[in-house]
Design an enzyme around this catalytic site. Structure first.
Site, mmCIF file in Angstrom:
data_model
loop_
_atom_site.group_PDB
_atom_site.id
_atom_site.type_symbol
_atom_site.label_atom_id
_atom_site.label_comp_id
_atom_site.label_asym_id
_atom_site.label_seq_id
_atom_site.Cartn_x
_atom_site.Cartn_y
_atom_site.Cartn_z
ATOM 1 N N ALA A 107 -5.890 -19.711 3.912
ATOM 2 C CA ALA A 107 -5.061 -18.604 4.367
ATOM 3 C C ALA A 107 -3.634 -18.647 3.828
ATOM 4 C CB ALA A 107 -5.043 -18.596 5.895
ATOM 5 N N ASN A 164 -5.859 -24.948 10.004
ATOM 6 C CA ASN A 164 -6.327 -25.736 8.860
ATOM 7 C C ASN A 164 -5.304 -25.753 7.734
ATOM 8 O OD1 ASN A 164 -9.308 -26.579 9.184
ATOM 9 N ND2 ASN A 164 -9.174 -24.539 10.079
ATOM 10 N N HIS A 214 2.179 -16.806 8.187
ATOM 11 C CA HIS A 214 2.566 -18.183 7.861
ATOM 12 C C HIS A 214 3.815 -18.133 6.989
ATOM 13 C CE1 HIS A 214 -1.295 -19.501 9.368
ATOM 14 N NE2 HIS A 214 -1.933 -18.771 8.482
HETATM 15 N N1 LIG Z 1 -9.208 -23.613 5.362
HETATM 16 C C1 LIG Z 1 -8.820 -22.481 5.925
HETATM 17 O O1 LIG Z 1 -7.870 -21.819 5.530
HETATM 18 C C2 LIG Z 1 -9.589 -21.976 7.112
HETATM 19 C C3 LIG Z 1 -9.343 -20.699 7.599
HETATM 20 C C4 LIG Z 1 -10.098 -20.262 8.675
HETATM 21 C C5 LIG Z 1 -11.031 -21.081 9.272
HETATM 22 N N2 LIG Z 1 -11.225 -22.334 8.796
HETATM 23 C C6 LIG Z 1 -12.210 -23.243 9.407
HETATM 24 O O2 LIG Z 1 -13.485 -22.970 8.854
HETATM 25 C C7 LIG Z 1 -14.491 -23.238 9.838
HETATM 26 C C8 LIG Z 1 -15.383 -21.998 10.017
HETATM 27 O O3 LIG Z 1 -14.583 -20.896 10.436
HETATM 28 P P1 LIG Z 1 -15.289 -19.553 10.984
HETATM 29 O O4 LIG Z 1 -14.216 -18.551 11.158
HETATM 30 O O5 LIG Z 1 -16.452 -19.233 10.160
HETATM 31 O O6 LIG Z 1 -15.770 -20.065 12.431
HETATM 32 P P2 LIG Z 1 -16.959 -19.458 13.327
HETATM 33 O O7 LIG Z 1 -16.719 -20.000 14.700
HETATM 34 O O8 LIG Z 1 -17.075 -18.008 13.138
HETATM 35 O O9 LIG Z 1 -18.268 -20.168 12.713
HETATM 36 C C9 LIG Z 1 -18.507 -21.553 12.751
HETATM 37 C C10 LIG Z 1 -20.007 -21.767 12.792
HETATM 38 O O10 LIG Z 1 -20.258 -23.175 12.620
HETATM 39 C C11 LIG Z 1 -21.293 -23.550 13.547
HETATM 40 N N3 LIG Z 1 -21.188 -24.982 13.820
HETATM 41 C C12 LIG Z 1 -20.311 -25.622 14.614
HETATM 42 N N4 LIG Z 1 -20.576 -26.948 14.624
HETATM 43 C C13 LIG Z 1 -21.636 -27.136 13.787
HETATM 44 C C14 LIG Z 1 -22.365 -28.295 13.373
HETATM 45 N N5 LIG Z 1 -22.089 -29.507 13.841
HETATM 46 N N6 LIG Z 1 -23.397 -28.115 12.509
HETATM 47 C C15 LIG Z 1 -23.721 -26.876 12.040
HETATM 48 N N7 LIG Z 1 -23.060 -25.742 12.420
HETATM 49 C C16 LIG Z 1 -22.018 -25.889 13.265
HETATM 50 C C17 LIG Z 1 -21.053 -22.671 14.774
HETATM 51 O O11 LIG Z 1 -22.233 -22.550 15.561
HETATM 52 C C18 LIG Z 1 -20.642 -21.356 14.137
HETATM 53 O O12 LIG Z 1 -21.737 -20.504 13.887
HETATM 54 C C19 LIG Z 1 -13.753 -23.615 11.130
HETATM 55 O O13 LIG Z 1 -13.688 -25.012 11.250
HETATM 56 C C20 LIG Z 1 -12.377 -23.036 10.909
HETATM 57 O O14 LIG Z 1 -11.379 -23.740 11.625
HETATM 58 C C21 LIG Z 1 -10.542 -22.780 7.725
#
Ligand SMILES: NC(=O)c1ccc[n+]([C@@H]2O[C@H](COP(=O)([O-])OP(=O)(O)OC[C@H]3O[C@@H](n4cnc5c(N)ncnc54)[C@H](O)[C@@H]3O)[C@@H](O)[C@H]2O)c1
Length: 270
Positions: A123, A191, A221
């Site tokens: 992001a 993150n 941000h």
């Molecule tokens: N790097 C970045 O800039 C950035 C930005 C946004 C989100 N993220 C991170 O990316 C990840 C996904 O974000 P999202 O918006 O898709 O979240 P989301 O909640 O929409 O989806 C996450 C999915 O992962 C599944 N999950 C959780 N634990 C699990 C496990 N142990 N094994 C398998 N599946 C599992 C959940 O059931 C859910 O369907 C999160 O950790 C979020 O914090 C990173």
């Protein structure tokens, strides 16, 4: 050309959007062969988009993929990254907070096995400049993140700090501290601060302030970097993903750009 076989761990907002992009504009180079989610029905729902994929557990998914996309949770991202890299499989990690502080071992496995370890800018923008400046020393780096209160809801921070997010009427400081604490308290929301800390290196501690602002419709941000070589001011105003208010649309596009770069000989920017 042989397509790169992709496995997606985590079929939520990011996993689903990336699956659509892979099966759409990136389908000449990539093909999703396996999906996995802690909630089976979410993994099964992705089969409607990824017609050649199977629902597998994470272990088997890593075995059948050339390239793993982790889009699940900071609680498990380190484990999946380690398993993939040890198996010689490249991985793109989205839940960066889960690897902060443990990155050295993962970098070393990646360099030994040759499996690529991708941490997309997510992001924010400007990590290229921060990485470059880290070679001459960064004297200070500060990030101010402001989000609508609902984008912070459910964070671990609120278990130990009583804040009624629904009662906030004006911009309010929620947290002030350093990167390592911020990712512990806000694993799903911040993150980007883990990325900043990784790019800046261990010699400087990234300071973070997190604000809840009910007037906002975007995640904002603002990053200030001081170094003898340059002063950077980075400002990103991100629209949230329609499927998850905690996730910025730019984070999804950034992961797709990182993936596209994986198989492209041309690289723009450092
Ligand atoms: N790097 C970045 O800039 C950035 C930005 C946004 C989100 N993220 C991170 O990316 C990840 C996904 O974000 P999202 O918006 O898709 O979240 P989301 O909640 O929409 O989806 C996450 C999915 O992962 C599944 N999950 C959780 N634990 C699990 C496990 N142990 N094994 C398998 N599946 C599992 C959940 O059931 C859910 O369907 C999160 O950790 C979020 O914090 C990173």
């Amino acid at each position: 050309m042989k397509k790169v076989k992709i496995g997606i761990i985590g079929c939520g907002a990011i996993g689903t959007s990336l699956a659509k992009i892979i099966e759409g504009r990136l389908s000449e180079e990539f093909c999703v062969v396996a999906v996995c989610d802690a909630q089976q029905e979410k993994a099964r729902a992705l089969l409607g988009i990824c017609r050649r994929a199977k629902v597998l557990d994470a272990h088997r998914l890593i075995a059948v993929s050339d390239f793993v996309i982790e889009a699940s949770s900071a609680a498990v991202s380190y484990r999946f990254a380690r398993q993939s890299l040890l198996a010689g499989k490249s991985i793109l990690v989205m839940s960066i907070g889960g690897i902060l502080g443990k990155e050295k071992g993962l970098f070393s496995i990646s360099r030994k096995t040759g499996a690529r370890f991708l941490l997309p800018s997510g992001a924010i923008c400007g990590l290229d400049g921060i990485r470059a400046l880290s070679a001459v020393g960064i004297t200070s780096i500060t990030m101010n993140t402001s989000k609508p209160p609902k984008a912070l809801a459910g964070a671990a921070f609120f278990k130990s700090h009583k804040v009624d997010l629904s009662a906030i009427r004006k911009k309010t400081l929620i947290f002030s501290g350093y990167a390592a604490q911020a990712v512990r308290f806000f694993p799903q929301n911040i993150n980007v601060v883990a990325l900043l800390q990784l790019a800046a290196g261990p010699r400087v501690r990234v300071k973070v302030q997190i604000w809840a602002d009910p007037a906002l419709h975007r995640n904002v941000h603002e990053i200030d970097v001081e170094s003898k070589a340059a002063r950077l001011k980075i400002s990103c105003e991100n629209t949230a993903s329609p499927d998850n208010p905690k996730t910025s649309y730019l984070a999804i596009l950034s992961a797709a750009a990182s993936l596209a770069g994986f198989s492209d000989a041309v690289r723009i920017g450092s």
